[in-house]
Design a protein around this motif. Structure first.
Motif, PDB file in Angstrom:
ATOM      1  N   GLN A  52      44.338  47.511 117.585  1.00 34.10           N
ATOM      2  CA  GLN A  52      45.608  47.308 116.419  1.00 34.10           C
ATOM      3  C   GLN A  52      45.743  48.724 115.547  1.00 34.10           C
ATOM      4  N   VAL A  53      44.993  49.387 115.693  1.00 37.57           N
ATOM      5  CA  VAL A  53      44.593  50.757 114.762  1.00 37.57           C
ATOM      6  C   VAL A  53      45.569  50.870 114.239  1.00 37.57           C
ATOM      7  N   PHE A  78      47.852  52.916 110.852  1.00 34.54           N
ATOM      8  CA  PHE A  78      47.470  53.674 110.924  1.00 34.54           C
ATOM      9  C   PHE A  78      47.467  54.568 108.791  1.00 34.54           C
ATOM     10  N   GLY A  79      46.912  55.619 108.483  1.00 33.18           N
ATOM     11  CA  GLY A  79      46.507  55.533 107.257  1.00 33.18           C
ATOM     12  C   GLY A  79      44.946  56.808 107.538  1.00 33.18           C
ATOM     13  N   VAL A  80      44.345  56.733 106.671  1.00 31.24           N
ATOM     14  CA  VAL A  80      43.806  58.135 106.136  1.00 31.24           C
ATOM     15  C   VAL A  80      42.655  57.459 105.241  1.00 31.24           C
ATOM     16  N   SER A  81      41.874  56.141 104.912  1.00 29.82           N
ATOM     17  CA  SER A  81      40.740  55.976 104.943  1.00 29.82           C
ATOM     18  C   SER A  81      39.761  55.205 106.437  1.00 29.82           C
ATOM     19  N   THR A  82      38.832  54.926 105.889  1.00 29.01           N
ATOM     20  CA  THR A  82      38.363  54.233 107.271  1.00 29.01           C
ATOM     21  C   THR A  82      38.001  52.795 107.049  1.00 29.01           C
ATOM     22  N   ASP A  83      39.082  52.050 106.172  1.00 29.11           N
ATOM     23  CA  ASP A  83      39.457  50.585 106.565  1.00 29.11           C
ATOM     24  C   ASP A  83      40.527  50.327 106.402  1.00 29.11           C
ATOM     25  N   GLU A  84      41.694  50.263 106.394  1.00 29.07           N
ATOM     26  CA  GLU A  84      43.451  50.368 105.780  1.00 29.07           C
ATOM     27  C   GLU A  84      43.239  48.204 106.091  1.00 29.07           C
ATOM     28  N   PRO A 110      37.574  49.946 111.840  1.00 28.81           N
ATOM     29  CA  PRO A 110      36.435  50.675 111.185  1.00 28.81           C
ATOM     30  C   PRO A 110      34.910  49.488 112.487  1.00 28.81           C
ATOM     31  N   ALA A 111      35.540  49.004 113.383  1.00 31.13           N
ATOM     32  CA  ALA A 111      34.839  48.321 114.310  1.00 31.13           C
ATOM     33  C   ALA A 111      34.769  49.933 115.953  1.00 31.13           C
ATOM     34  N   LEU A 155      31.156  54.889 116.378  1.00 34.17           N
ATOM     35  CA  LEU A 155      31.828  56.300 116.485  1.00 34.17           C
ATOM     36  C   LEU A 155      30.262  56.678 115.656  1.00 34.17           C
ATOM     37  N   MET A 156      29.854  55.658 114.647  1.00 31.26           N
ATOM     38  CA  MET A 156      28.934  56.413 113.889  1.00 31.26           C
ATOM     39  C   MET A 156      27.081  56.475 113.927  1.00 31.26           C
TER      40      MET A 156
END
Length: 202
Positions: free
Chosen positions: A49-50, A52-58, A65-66, A71-72
């Motif tokens: 459940q990703v 939409f948005g342009v932040s690291t956590d919506e 974030p998970a 990725l990190m």
């Protein structure tokens, strides 16, 4: 050389367990990377459940974030996307929009948190457009701090107006297969170099 980690973000529109040519090619990239001491994981983004948005956590319920944490932890990112209407998939575009947030994420020395990570792309489709999609995705990833290796893409496109998917087309060792091996070799080489000598502070 130490072991590296790679993450494939598979941007198919099809939730699991539906077959996905983008996932197949992404897994082929991971197989090739394993020959260079790279551990790996594949995430089919549409299964999560990703938002939409342009932040690291919506916010509440956002699965990004998970995924971002994976990725990190990785040194190599593989974005695997189908072509739809000559464009990267909408899931791929959503991923790129979420990665826009990395422009505000820096370390103690002012470097983007994506510096030192190598970006690659795998593209499949039944129409022309692989070069266009590759260009869009790699440019976007470079904009947000990823480093692009030489020959950092692999792709397969079927016959114009055809209906055969990559997963049904059979192995292509002399074309897509060679491109995949080159992608893996160059991406792993570059990631090892960046791990030893990071970019200078900004």
């Amino acid at each position: 050389m130490g072991t590296l980690r790679a993450l494939v973000l598979c941007c198919t529109l099809k939730p699991s367990p539906a077959p996905s040519s983008a996932e197949l090619l992404g897994r082929e990239v991971l197989t090739a990377l394993a020959d260079h001491d790279v551990d790996s994981e594949l995430v089919r983004v549409v299964d999560h459940q990703v938002k939409f948005g342009v932040s690291t956590d919506e916010g509440d319920g956002d699965a990004w974030p998970a995924i971002r944490a994976k990725l990190m932890d990785a040194q190599i990112l593989v974005v695997a996307t189908p072509i739809w209407l000559g464009q990267p998939s909408s899931v791929c575009k959503m991923v790129l929009e979420r990665l826009d947030a990395e422009l505000s994420e820096t370390d103690a020395e002012g470097r983007l948190s994506t510096y030192g990570k190598v970006a690659t792309v795998a593209v499949v489709g039944n129409e022309d457009g692989a070069h266009h999609v590759t260009a869009e995705v790699l440019q976007a990833l470079n904009d947000v701090g990823f480093t692009v290796a030489a020959s950092a893409s692999t792709y397969w496109v079927g016959e114009a107006m055809g209906g055969t998917d990559y997963r049904d087309a059979g192995p292509k060792p002399d074309t897509t297969g060679n491109a995949t091996k080159t992608l893996a070799t160059n991406a792993a080489h570059l990631a090892h170099l960046l791990a030893k000598q990071p970019y200078p502070a900004g």
